[in-house]
Design an enzyme around this catalytic site. Structure first.
Site, PDB file in Angstrom:
ATOM      1  N   HIS A  17       0.635  -1.206   0.125  1.00 53.96           N
ATOM      2  CA  HIS A  17      -0.024   0.116   0.042  1.00 53.96           C
ATOM      3  C   HIS A  17       0.883   1.297   0.088  1.00 53.96           C
ATOM      4  CE1 HIS A  17      -2.741   3.301   1.566  1.00 53.96           C
ATOM      5  NE2 HIS A  17      -3.508   2.700   1.013  1.00 53.96           N
ATOM      6  N   ALA A  79      -5.066  -9.417   3.409  1.00 49.30           N
ATOM      7  CA  ALA A  79      -6.371  -9.952   3.000  1.00 49.30           C
ATOM      8  C   ALA A  79      -6.550  -9.145   1.287  1.00 49.30           C
ATOM      9  CB  ALA A  79      -7.419 -10.106   3.879  1.00 49.30           C
ATOM     10  N   HIS A  83      -8.336  -2.261  -2.441  1.00 50.96           N
ATOM     11  CA  HIS A  83      -7.272  -1.982  -3.292  1.00 50.96           C
ATOM     12  C   HIS A  83      -7.039  -3.238  -4.137  1.00 50.96           C
ATOM     13  CE1 HIS A  83      -6.777   1.985  -1.785  1.00 50.96           C
ATOM     14  NE2 HIS A  83      -6.414   1.497  -0.658  1.00 50.96           N
TER      15      HIS A  83
END
Length: 131
Positions: A17, A79, A83
């Site tokens: 991320h 998980a 995104h």
């Protein structure tokens, strides 16, 4: 480098991320180092959705320019959230269109792999033993 043979080499992109704090990327850097140590010269790049560089399109473009023909994008997420369900497939689709000479494959979220789940469970048990 393994990836320079006219589109026949392989590479891994560890995708995260991203965060404003550069220390956040340290575990991904450690995973990359472990892969490079054990991977027989396998190119391994880091890429991020936001806040950090390189982005996924930048990492894919760099590998494609080096002649890599197969890229596995491994999401270093626990998980499959929004995104990974929406943003990442769109990014890979765009990259595939820009680099048709590359086969770009999206792996499942690392946290959903059986071996990772077992390792986290073992780690949690070890935390109790360490008390």
């Amino acid at each position: 480098m393994n990836g320079q043979a006219g589109g026949t080499g392989s590479a891994v992109i560890l995708f995260g991320h991203g965060a404003r704090d550069p220390e956040w990327a340290r575990p991904m850097q450690r995973i990359r180092a472990a892969l490079q140590q054990d991977g027989g010269g396998l190119p391994v790049e880091l890429a991020f959705l936001e806040f950090m560089t390189p982005t996924l399109p930048e990492a894919i473009a760099r590998l494609a320019a080096e002649g890599v023909g197969r890229i596995a994008v491994v999401p270093v997420f626990l998980a499959q959230g929004g995104h990974l369900k929406r943003d990442l497939p769109a990014l890979i689709g765009q990259a595939q269109a820009l680099h048709p000479e590359c086969r770009i494959v999206l792996a499942e979220a690392a946290g959903e792999a059986d071996g990772v789940i077992a390792a986290i469970a073992d780690y949690a048990k070890g935390c109790l033993r360490a008390m």
